[in-house]
Design a protein around this motif. Structure first.
Motif, PDB file in Angstrom:
ATOM      1  N   UNK A   8      -3.836   0.086  -2.290  1.00  0.00           N
ATOM      2  CA  UNK A   8      -4.522   0.857  -1.244  1.00  0.00           C
ATOM      3  C   UNK A   8      -4.404   0.147   0.103  1.00  0.00           C
ATOM      4  N   UNK A   9      -4.716  -1.139   0.111  1.00  0.00           N
ATOM      5  CA  UNK A   9      -4.681  -1.857   1.396  1.00  0.00           C
ATOM      6  C   UNK A   9      -3.252  -2.014   1.903  1.00  0.00           C
ATOM      7  N   UNK A  10      -2.305  -2.153   0.986  1.00  0.00           N
ATOM      8  CA  UNK A  10      -0.892  -2.210   1.428  1.00  0.00           C
ATOM      9  C   UNK A  10      -0.532  -0.952   2.198  1.00  0.00           C
ATOM     10  N   UNK A  11      -1.029   0.182   1.742  1.00  0.00           N
ATOM     11  CA  UNK A  11      -0.720   1.449   2.427  1.00  0.00           C
ATOM     12  C   UNK A  11      -1.267   1.422   3.855  1.00  0.00           C
ATOM     13  N   UNK A  12      -2.520   0.964   4.028  1.00  0.00           N
ATOM     14  CA  UNK A  12      -3.092   0.886   5.382  1.00  0.00           C
ATOM     15  C   UNK A  12      -2.216  -0.021   6.255  1.00  0.00           C
ATOM     16  N   UNK A  13      -1.811  -1.161   5.690  1.00  0.00           N
ATOM     17  CA  UNK A  13      -1.042  -2.138   6.470  1.00  0.00           C
ATOM     18  C   UNK A  13       0.337  -1.583   6.832  1.00  0.00           C
ATOM     19  N   UNK A  14       0.997  -0.918   5.884  1.00  0.00           N
ATOM     20  CA  UNK A  14       2.344  -0.389   6.149  1.00  0.00           C
ATOM     21  C   UNK A  14       2.298   0.641   7.268  1.00  0.00           C
ATOM     22  N   UNK A  15       1.244   1.452   7.279  1.00  0.00           N
ATOM     23  CA  UNK A  15       1.118   2.458   8.342  1.00  0.00           C
ATOM     24  C   UNK A  15       0.996   1.786   9.698  1.00  0.00           C
ATOM     25  N   UNK A  16       0.130   0.801   9.782  1.00  0.00           N
ATOM     26  CA  UNK A  16      -0.113   0.146  11.079  1.00  0.00           C
ATOM     27  C   UNK A  16       1.101  -0.639  11.570  1.00  0.00           C
ATOM     28  N   UNK A  17       1.866  -1.192  10.635  1.00  0.00           N
ATOM     29  CA  UNK A  17       2.923  -2.128  11.033  1.00  0.00           C
ATOM     30  C   UNK A  17       4.321  -1.511  10.962  1.00  0.00           C
ATOM     31  N   UNK A  18       4.387  -0.197  10.818  1.00  0.00           N
ATOM     32  CA  UNK A  18       5.684   0.474  10.636  1.00  0.00           C
ATOM     33  C   UNK A  18       6.673   0.126  11.744  1.00  0.00           C
ATOM     34  N   UNK A  19       6.180  -0.026  12.977  1.00  0.00           N
ATOM     35  CA  UNK A  19       7.111  -0.219  14.099  1.00  0.00           C
ATOM     36  C   UNK A  19       7.825  -1.580  14.051  1.00  0.00           C
ATOM     37  N   UNK A  20       7.336  -2.498  13.215  1.00  0.00           N
ATOM     38  CA  UNK A  20       8.010  -3.808  13.138  1.00  0.00           C
ATOM     39  C   UNK A  20       9.141  -3.817  12.103  1.00  0.00           C
ATOM     40  N   UNK A  21       9.326  -2.668  11.453  1.00  0.00           N
ATOM     41  CA  UNK A  21      10.468  -2.516  10.524  1.00  0.00           C
ATOM     42  C   UNK A  21      10.488  -3.589   9.454  1.00  0.00           C
ATOM     43  N   UNK A  22      11.738  -4.073   9.166  1.00  0.00           N
ATOM     44  CA  UNK A  22      11.849  -5.002   8.035  1.00  0.00           C
ATOM     45  C   UNK A  22      11.521  -6.450   8.404  1.00  0.00           C
ATOM     46  N   UNK A  23      10.963  -6.663   9.598  1.00  0.00           N
ATOM     47  CA  UNK A  23      10.474  -8.011   9.904  1.00  0.00           C
ATOM     48  C   UNK A  23       9.226  -8.337   9.049  1.00  0.00           C
ATOM     49  N   UNK A  24       8.542  -7.284   8.604  1.00  0.00           N
ATOM     50  CA  UNK A  24       7.361  -7.488   7.747  1.00  0.00           C
ATOM     51  C   UNK A  24       7.710  -7.123   6.310  1.00  0.00           C
ATOM     52  N   UNK A  25       7.352  -8.013   5.399  1.00  0.00           N
ATOM     53  CA  UNK A  25       7.555  -7.715   3.978  1.00  0.00           C
ATOM     54  C   UNK A  25       6.237  -7.944   3.241  1.00  0.00           C
ATOM     55  N   UNK A  26       6.138  -7.390   2.059  1.00  0.00           N
ATOM     56  CA  UNK A  26       4.887  -7.498   1.280  1.00  0.00           C
ATOM     57  C   UNK A  26       5.152  -8.102  -0.093  1.00  0.00           C
ATOM     58  N   UNK A  27       4.141  -8.780  -0.608  1.00  0.00           N
ATOM     59  CA  UNK A  27       4.172  -9.127  -2.029  1.00  0.00           C
ATOM     60  C   UNK A  27       2.741  -9.119  -2.552  1.00  0.00           C
ATOM     61  N   UNK A  28       2.623  -8.915  -3.862  1.00  0.00           N
ATOM     62  CA  UNK A  28       1.277  -8.822  -4.447  1.00  0.00           C
ATOM     63  C   UNK A  28       0.662 -10.191  -4.670  1.00  0.00           C
ATOM     64  N   UNK A  29       1.526 -11.194  -4.823  1.00  0.00           N
ATOM     65  CA  UNK A  29       1.020 -12.550  -5.074  1.00  0.00           C
ATOM     66  C   UNK A  29       1.691 -13.511  -4.102  1.00  0.00           C
ATOM     67  N   UNK A  30       1.162 -14.709  -4.021  1.00  0.00           N
ATOM     68  CA  UNK A  30       1.750 -15.722  -3.139  1.00  0.00           C
ATOM     69  C   UNK A  30       3.187 -16.016  -3.572  1.00  0.00           C
TER      70      UNK A  30
END
Ligand SMILES: C[S@@+](CC[C@H](N)C(=O)[O-])C[C@H]1O[C@@H](n2cnc3c(N)ncnc32)[C@H](O)[C@@H]1O
Length: 373
Positions: A132-154
């Motif tokens: 759920x929170x990943x979805x909020x973050x992806x929406x807000x940060x969409x303009x930074x493209x692939x400079x931002x990546x996600x993972x569920x764990x460290x």
């Protein structure tokens, strides 16, 4: 947050009651807190991004405005980016506890607009276990493209910096009460009375490091409360283990170990927050209130030391931000102009009545501190 749908609070209550029944009538407070805050779809932090900030339940340095992110971006550029061990190759900025992605947005905007940090050099990773929170973050940060990546764990290896603001205070805590008749700490569990959740006693043995000298045992009053968060300590230790070069930085309200055992703290530090009001009623309205406790900075720092890190900064947030401010004055290039709202924001972040007194920063890194402590 008060906007939680009634069905969600019912679902959450039922799930907690089921867990209590399955455990034979009582669960630890840590398990209760983990479910109340993080139960998928129905926990407090799963409901809406708007719990943080003026219209929500509590404010953070991030919700004060973009200045906090701009200052941290400057520090990343000047202290972390200047490390000899990171001089070549990519620099990773890893954030945990990103919530709605606001701090990431502020840091990334500052680093991609004004800073001298080579834009090709850094990448931003958000560690976010919740879909759920990943979805909020992806929406807000969409303009930074692939400079931002996600993972569920460290990640298992990091060269750069692992940043967090008010992450560690949101980890589940155990709650313990002193029982004078038995001269021992008793862990508090949570049961269901038929009408509501209530405290119960657990048979768990107390942590060995909490053994008290006779002179303290004889004066500690009945019911003195103390919390600890093995989950927060384990998280920091895992982050330290992953760090190859660079540092970990965290901002939070908290105390040193000895500050917990003082007369003013006899009720412990665990509190419930709703609409900027604080309450000691910890077991009402799970999912609708934030539950949070002060961070034990001694235990966190020891975890980093165990993994071979060196403490670079361990001080009040106000002092640390003041130092960054001085650095921006020595190297003004790229740092945004000061105007009245930004000066006010700086005051809020550093004033003792706001974020200046209770909030601290801990920075631990590999090797010598480059900035001078
Ligand atoms: C008090 S909020 C702080 C939000 C934001 N950092 C700020 O300062 O405004 C704590 C956040 O940490 C998140 N969190 C808790 N445990 C986490 C974990 N193990 N990994 C990543 N995020 C976590 C919570 O879901 C919540 O979004």
């Amino acid at each position: 947050m008060s906007a939680m749908a009634p069905e969600a609070s019912q679902v959450l209550e039922e799930r907690i009651r089921t867990a209590i029944t399955a455990a034979g009538g009582t669960i630890s407070f840590a398990q209760y807190m983990a479910m109340a805050l993080y139960e998928p779809k129905v926990g407090y932090y799963e409901q809406t991004p708007r719990v943080v900030g003026r219209g929500g339940d509590f404010a953070t340095s991030v919700s004060v405005g973009s200045l906090f992110g701009e200052l941290i971006a400057h520090w990343i550029e000047k202290e972390v980016g200047a490390l000899e061990t990171l001089a070549s190759g990519p620099l990773e900025i890893v954030e945990a506890g990103a919530h709605d992605g606001r701090w990431a947005e502020d840091i990334l905007s500052a680093l991609t607009q004004g800073s001298d940090l080579n834009r090709e050099r850094f990448r931003y990773r958000i560690v976010e276990p919740s879909a759920t929170r990943q979805t909020w973050q992806r929406e807000r940060l969409a303009r930074f493209g692939d400079r931002v990546v996600w993972s569920e764990t460290l990640p298992t290896e990091v060269r750069g910096v692992i940043v967090s603001n008010e992450l560690l205070d949101a980890f589940p805590v155990e709650r313990w009460r002193w029982r004078t008749s038995q001269r021992r700490w008793v862990e508090q569990g949570v049961g269901w009375t038929g009408q509501g959740f209530d405290w119960t006693a657990l048979p768990t043995p107390a942590p060995v490091e909490w053994e008290l000298p006779e002179e303290v045992q004889s004066v500690l009053p009945e019911g003195f409360v103390r919390e600890r968060s093995p989950a927060a300590v384990a998280w920091w230790e895992q982050a330290a283990m992953a760090l190859r070069e660079g540092c970990l930085i965290t901002f939070d309200y908290g105390l040193e170990a000895e500050e917990f055992l003082t007369p003013g703290r006899s009720a412990g530090t665990l509190r419930a927050y709703r609409q900027h009001r604080v309450s000691d009623d910890l077991l009402s309205s799970p999912g609708e209130v934030d539950l949070t406790a002060h961070v034990d900075f001694s235990a966190i720092a020891e975890a980093g030391l165990r993994q071979g890190l060196v403490t670079w900064h361990r001080e009040r947030q106000s002092r640390f931000l003041m130092r960054i401010l001085e650095s921006t004055q020595r190297n003004p290039g790229g740092f945004p102009e000061w105007n009245t709202p930004r000066v006010r924001a700086f005051q809020t972040l550093t004033h003792p009545e706001h974020f200046g007194r209770g909030f601290r920063v801990l920075v631990q890194g590999r090797g010598r501190c480059p900035w001078g402590a």
